[in-house]
Design a protein around this motif. Structure first.
Motif, PDB file in Angstrom:
ATOM      1  N   VAL A  11       0.841  -1.191   0.000  1.00 33.74           N
ATOM      2  CA  VAL A  11       0.000   0.000   0.000  1.00 33.74           C
ATOM      3  C   VAL A  11       0.875   1.240   0.000  1.00 33.74           C
ATOM      4  CG1 VAL A  11      -1.739   1.281   1.305  1.00 33.74           C
ATOM      5  CG2 VAL A  11      -1.870  -1.211   1.163  1.00 33.74           C
ATOM      6  N   ARG A  12       0.569   2.146  -0.927  1.00 38.88           N
ATOM      7  CA  ARG A  12       1.298   3.410  -1.013  1.00 38.88           C
ATOM      8  C   ARG A  12       1.246   4.121   0.338  1.00 38.88           C
ATOM      9  NH1 ARG A  12      -1.343   8.212  -4.296  1.00 38.88           N
ATOM     10  NH2 ARG A  12      -2.665   8.107  -2.494  1.00 38.88           N
ATOM     11  N   GLN A  79       4.473   7.889  -0.145  1.00 37.03           N
ATOM     12  CA  GLN A  79       3.162   8.472   0.151  1.00 37.03           C
ATOM     13  C   GLN A  79       2.654   9.466  -0.889  1.00 37.03           C
ATOM     14  OE1 GLN A  79       3.666  10.138   4.024  1.00 37.03           O
ATOM     15  NE2 GLN A  79       4.790  11.928   3.302  1.00 37.03           N
ATOM     16  N   TYR A  83      -0.490   5.782  -7.719  1.00 36.61           N
ATOM     17  CA  TYR A  83      -0.595   4.326  -7.667  1.00 36.61           C
ATOM     18  C   TYR A  83      -0.045   3.750  -8.966  1.00 36.61           C
ATOM     19  CZ  TYR A  83      -3.981   5.540  -4.049  1.00 36.61           C
ATOM     20  OH  TYR A  83      -4.583   6.065  -2.942  1.00 36.61           O
ATOM     21  N   THR A 109      -0.390   0.122  -4.245  1.00 44.20           N
ATOM     22  CA  THR A 109      -1.842  -0.017  -4.304  1.00 44.20           C
ATOM     23  C   THR A 109      -2.517   0.969  -3.359  1.00 44.20           C
ATOM     24  OG1 THR A 109      -1.867  -1.703  -2.572  1.00 44.20           O
ATOM     25  CG2 THR A 109      -1.636  -2.471  -4.844  1.00 44.20           C
ATOM     26  N   LYS A 110      -3.838   1.064  -3.513  1.00 45.03           N
ATOM     27  CA  LYS A 110      -4.636   1.927  -2.644  1.00 45.03           C
ATOM     28  C   LYS A 110      -4.849   1.242  -1.299  1.00 45.03           C
ATOM     29  CE  LYS A 110      -7.239   4.118  -6.317  1.00 45.03           C
ATOM     30  NZ  LYS A 110      -8.565   4.396  -6.866  1.00 45.03           N
ATOM     31  N   GLU A 111      -5.006   2.060  -0.285  1.00 48.87           N
ATOM     32  CA  GLU A 111      -5.322   1.498   1.018  1.00 48.87           C
ATOM     33  C   GLU A 111      -6.822   1.239   1.108  1.00 48.87           C
ATOM     34  OE1 GLU A 111      -5.054   4.259   4.441  1.00 48.87           O
ATOM     35  OE2 GLU A 111      -4.503   5.733   2.943  1.00 48.87           O
ATOM     36  N   THR A 112      -7.192   0.289   1.950  1.00 52.81           N
ATOM     37  CA  THR A 112      -8.604  -0.003   2.136  1.00 52.81           C
ATOM     38  C   THR A 112      -9.121   0.567   3.448  1.00 52.81           C
ATOM     39  OG1 THR A 112      -8.059  -2.141   3.110  1.00 52.81           O
ATOM     40  CG2 THR A 112      -8.541  -2.091   0.753  1.00 52.81           C
ATOM     41  N   ILE A 114      -9.551   3.688   5.723  1.00 50.50           N
ATOM     42  CA  ILE A 114      -9.539   5.148   5.691  1.00 50.50           C
ATOM     43  C   ILE A 114      -9.844   5.657   7.095  1.00 50.50           C
ATOM     44  CG2 ILE A 114     -10.576   7.211   4.661  1.00 50.50           C
ATOM     45  CD1 ILE A 114      -9.138   5.485   2.625  1.00 50.50           C
ATOM     46  N   GLU A 118      -9.841  11.342   7.136  1.00 48.09           N
ATOM     47  CA  GLU A 118      -9.306  11.367   5.782  1.00 48.09           C
ATOM     48  C   GLU A 118     -10.359  11.510   4.686  1.00 48.09           C
ATOM     49  OE1 GLU A 118      -5.203   8.921   5.808  1.00 48.09           O
ATOM     50  OE2 GLU A 118      -7.001   7.704   5.841  1.00 48.09           O
TER      51      GLU A 118
END
Length: 125
Positions: A11-12, A79, A83, A109-112, A114, A118
């Motif tokens: 995850v980025r 950060q 992506y 990848t995107k984080e799941t 949040i 945010e």
């Protein structure tokens, strides 16, 4: 330069650590005392014209007594990146002059998860 067939994904903006077994030409583990230079270079593309996004050196990694090199990507390393696919290579030069490079492919990848602060979505109990 050899290309590693294993792709890495993380995850980025997260911390990520991986280990790579370092072997010399005789397939013996390489320990830190035998290394004169080590660079991990992170780029968007594999060509030399692609700008270096960040680079780590021998002082930024840990090499254990079994020849495993532990490389950590910190949140600030990725950060602000879009992506997608990126590449990094590790180049190791031994005191004897022996040099080896290996190329790795990585996907940010995107984080799941949040945090409530945010985004627009809120949830409560």
């Amino acid at each position: 330069m050899e290309k590693n067939k294993k792709n890495h994904e993380f995850v980025r903006g997260d911390s990520f650590c991986f280990k790579i077994k370092l072997l010399d030409a005789d397939k013996q583990p390489i320990i830190a005392d035998k290394i004169s230079e080590l660079f991990v270079t992170f780029r968007k593309y594999t060509n030399d014209d692609s700008p270096i996004i960040f680079q780590k050196n021998l002082e930024d990694v840990t090499i254990d007594e079994y020849g495993y090199c532990h490389v950590a990507f910190n949140p600030e390393d990725t950060q602000d990146l879009p992506y997608g696919e990126y590449y990094f290579d590790m180049e190791v030069t031994l005191n004897s002059g022996y040099r080896k490079s290996r190329l790795y492919e990585i996907e940010l990848t995107k984080e799941t998860t949040i945090h409530r602060t945010e985004g627009e979505n809120t949830w409560g109990i």
